[in-house]
Design an enzyme around this catalytic site. Structure first.
Site, PDB file in Angstrom:
ATOM      1  CE1 TYR A  90      -3.905  -2.184   0.240  1.00 36.70           C
ATOM      2  CE2 TYR A  90      -2.729  -3.273   2.024  1.00 36.70           C
ATOM      3  CZ  TYR A  90      -3.768  -3.244   1.107  1.00 36.70           C
ATOM      4  OH  TYR A  90      -4.675  -4.274   1.069  1.00 36.70           O
ATOM      5  CG  ASP A 149      -1.522 -12.805   6.109  1.00 40.30           C
ATOM      6  OD1 ASP A 149      -1.610 -13.894   6.680  1.00 40.30           O
ATOM      7  OD2 ASP A 149      -2.290 -12.443   5.208  1.00 40.30           O
ATOM      8  CG  HIS A 387       2.389  -7.940  -2.720  1.00 36.08           C
ATOM      9  ND1 HIS A 387       1.210  -7.974  -2.002  1.00 36.08           N
ATOM     10  CD2 HIS A 387       3.348  -7.859  -1.790  1.00 36.08           C
ATOM     11  CE1 HIS A 387       1.462  -7.921  -0.716  1.00 36.08           C
ATOM     12  NE2 HIS A 387       2.752  -7.857  -0.549  1.00 36.08           N
ATOM     13  CE1 TYR A 468      -8.412  -4.457   3.042  1.00 35.54           C
ATOM     14  CE2 TYR A 468      -8.451  -3.209   5.078  1.00 35.54           C
ATOM     15  CZ  TYR A 468      -7.848  -4.138   4.263  1.00 35.54           C
ATOM     16  OH  TYR A 468      -6.686  -4.752   4.675  1.00 35.54           O
ATOM     17  NE  ARG A 469      -4.031  -1.279   4.701  1.00 34.97           N
ATOM     18  CZ  ARG A 469      -3.437  -2.175   5.477  1.00 34.97           C
ATOM     19  NH1 ARG A 469      -3.993  -3.338   5.693  1.00 34.97           N
ATOM     20  NH2 ARG A 469      -2.285  -1.900   6.058  1.00 34.97           N
TER      21      ARG A 469
END
Ligand code: ADP
Length: 525
Positions: A90, A149, A387, A468-469
């Protein structure tokens, strides 16, 4: 949106950093070059310059943070707070706006209190899941950490970003109880019962008296959070983590509906996941070890991997908790619910002792409060792997999951990508976390993956779904999709922003919210 100019952000930067050096000492202040080398998006999708910080500071107390904010206001310099800065996929530790000074709260890393009876801890921003877990074991606590995670992230930063874990306490923001916040002009606020001098209920009751404001500091640029109370789960006495593999692609819809009934019926209480076969494959082996062709794995190739790794096309990972009798009764109900899907198979970790049980064993740790870093393996799928995640919220219904999967999968193929994802089950919603792996060293791949991610945000919005983000490179685009009633949400956020942060110093542009001095008129967007 276009930011008018970066000149105003840079004005006074050198003077501000000078004053911050006087406050914190040279060792705790980095200039532009050093900061730009350290506070980066490790999986960048755009040029480094796009999100390069103007400097960085490392405070050690809330008082330091208050002073930093006051200096920033005097010189109109933007700040960008991070806790452990591992917001990877992100944007990592990079600021949304180039030139902002990163406020690295990693040195504030104390666990200030653990209440064993009530089951909560009071933590500073730099406390990671691994740290909190180690601290709890060291003091002989029986409490569990609900970890993301990857256990290296911070309890506080992840909860503010509304990240998830996998025990029944997996809604991280939902388990915050009480915050301490430095406001954009330097005042210090304690929310909830923290407003009472000498209270002993700050970590026990969230709401206090009057408006409940904690949400204003989550995914926001309205404050720098310096402490949170976080509720911790009592050891339930026993846990059985299990996996159910369903064999066919089209089993997704039924699989999701079964999980919903089991969750809302109280049989499965944790935040469980249904993962695509490629996602599991990539946490076990690299693409090269499993597939010899160039380009995305074909549908036939995926099925071969499924057979070779003895996985379902979709794999549910979940847990039941309690005593032996309770757990067995729940497992029986789960096995019976899944018996309607031909070929569905339920496994406990002892049924998969070899390498094929690696994912299940790793899930067993996170579903019983033990942080690890195992999912980093995913990045070894391709060379220089990084990613970016696209994460729409879906209602917890099989038909929606199936529709989104099909639409995303088709787009992925169009852009030469494979679809990797996990569906994470919350209360009534699913977070559909679609992960796109790319070679971080390849400019064309970076460009392509960002274009794909933006396309998926737009596709999702066309079907009525929102993220959501989001990655710093897509925050404006995502915010723009929440457009009901002429962007009523954004108009409200901007009014709050302008009232609380009149100089617009705190994390400009985060979540698409820009202060007045940096925003163009809405019609021009
Ligand atoms: P992680 O805990 O995963 O390492 P970060 O520290 O990178 O996460 O934090 C994630 C995001 O949350 C940051 O980019 C920032 O926008 C926000 N954030 C983190 N810590 C704070 C804080 N103490 N106050 C306000 N916002 C924060």
């Amino acid at each position: 949106m276009t930011v008018q100019t970066t000149r105003s952000h840079n004005r006074g930067l050198a003077n501000a950093l000078g004053e911050m050096r006087d406050l914190l000492g040279d060792d705790n202040v980095l200039g532009q070059e050093e900061a730009a080398a350290r506070y980066i998006d490790p999986y960048k999708v755009e040029d480094d310059a796009q999100f390069a910080p103007g400097g960085a500071v490392r405070p050690t107390s809330a008082e330091d943070v208050q002073e930093i904010v006051r200096i920033a206001n005097r010189h109109i310099v933007a700040l960008s707070p991070i806790s452990t800065g591992r917001n990877n996929a992100y944007g990592g530790s990079a600021p949304r706006m180039a030139g902002a000074v990163v406020v690295d709260l990693g040195s504030m890393n104390r666990v200030l209190e653990v209440d064993e009876e009530l089951g909560y801890a009071l933590v500073e921003p730099g406390v990671s899941y691994l740290d909190l877990h180690a601290h709890l074991r060291e003091i002989g606590s029986e409490l569990w950490v609900d970890t993301a995670d990857l256990g290296w992230g911070s309890v506080l930063g992840n909860a503010l970003e509304r990240g998830v874990g996998f025990t029944p306490y997996g809604d991280h923001f939902g388990h915050i109880c009480g915050m301490e916040v430095v406001l954009p002009e330097g005042d210090l606020l304690r929310t909830g019962m923290g407003g009472i001098e000498g209270n002993n209920t700050w970590g026990a009751y969230k709401y206090g008296f009057g408006p409940y404001v904690d949400g204003l500091f989550s995914q926001s640029n309205l404050g720098i959070v310096t402490k949170i109370g976080i509720w911790l789960m009592k050891n339930p006495g026993g846990a059985k983590v299990f996996m159910v593999g369903v064999p066919r692609e089209e089993d997704l819809e039924q699989c999701v509906d079964i999980v919903r009934e089991l969750k809302l019926g109280g049989v499965i209480r944790n935040q469980c996941t249904v993962r695509h076969v490629l996602f599991d494959a990539a946490t076990m082996l690299s693409k090269e070890q499993l597939y010899s062709e160039e380009g995305p794995v074909t549908p036939g190739g995926i099925r071969e991997m499924q057979d070779r790794l003895d996985l379902g096309y979709w794999n549910l990972y979940a847990a039941v908790y309690g005593d032996e009798v309770e757990m067995q009764a729940s497992l029986d109900k789960i096995a019976s619910a899944y018996s309607v899907i031909p070929g569905a198979r339920l496994y406990l970790p002892e049924d998969r002792p070899g390498p094929e049980g690696g994912v299940l064993r790793s899930r067993q740790q996170v579903m019983t409060g033990q942080p690890n870093l195992n999912e980093l393996k995913l990045l070894e799928w391709i060379p220089n792997g990084g990613h970016i995640d696209v994460s729409p919220i879906l209602p917890m219904k099989g038909a929606d999951a199936w529709q989104q999967y099909q639409s995303m999968n088709a787009r992925c193929r169009q852009y030469g990508h494979n679809y990797f994802s996990s569906f994470i089950f919350g209360n009534r919603e699913i977070r559909h976390i679609a992960t796109f792996l790319f070679d971080t060293e390849s400019a064309p791949e970076r460009e392509n993956v960002l274009a794909l991610a933006k396309q998926l945000v737009s596709d999702a919005a066309d079907s009525g779904y929102g993220e959501y983000r989001g990655h710093i490179a897509m925050m404006d685009e995502i915010a723009a999709t929440f457009s009901w009633n002429e962007h009523a949400q954004m108009r409200f956020y901007e009014r709050l922003k302008d009232a609380l942060d009149p100089n617009g110093v705190l994390a400009p542009g985060k979540q698409g919210v820009w202060p007045a001095r940096l925003r163009t008129e809405r019609e021009e967007r």
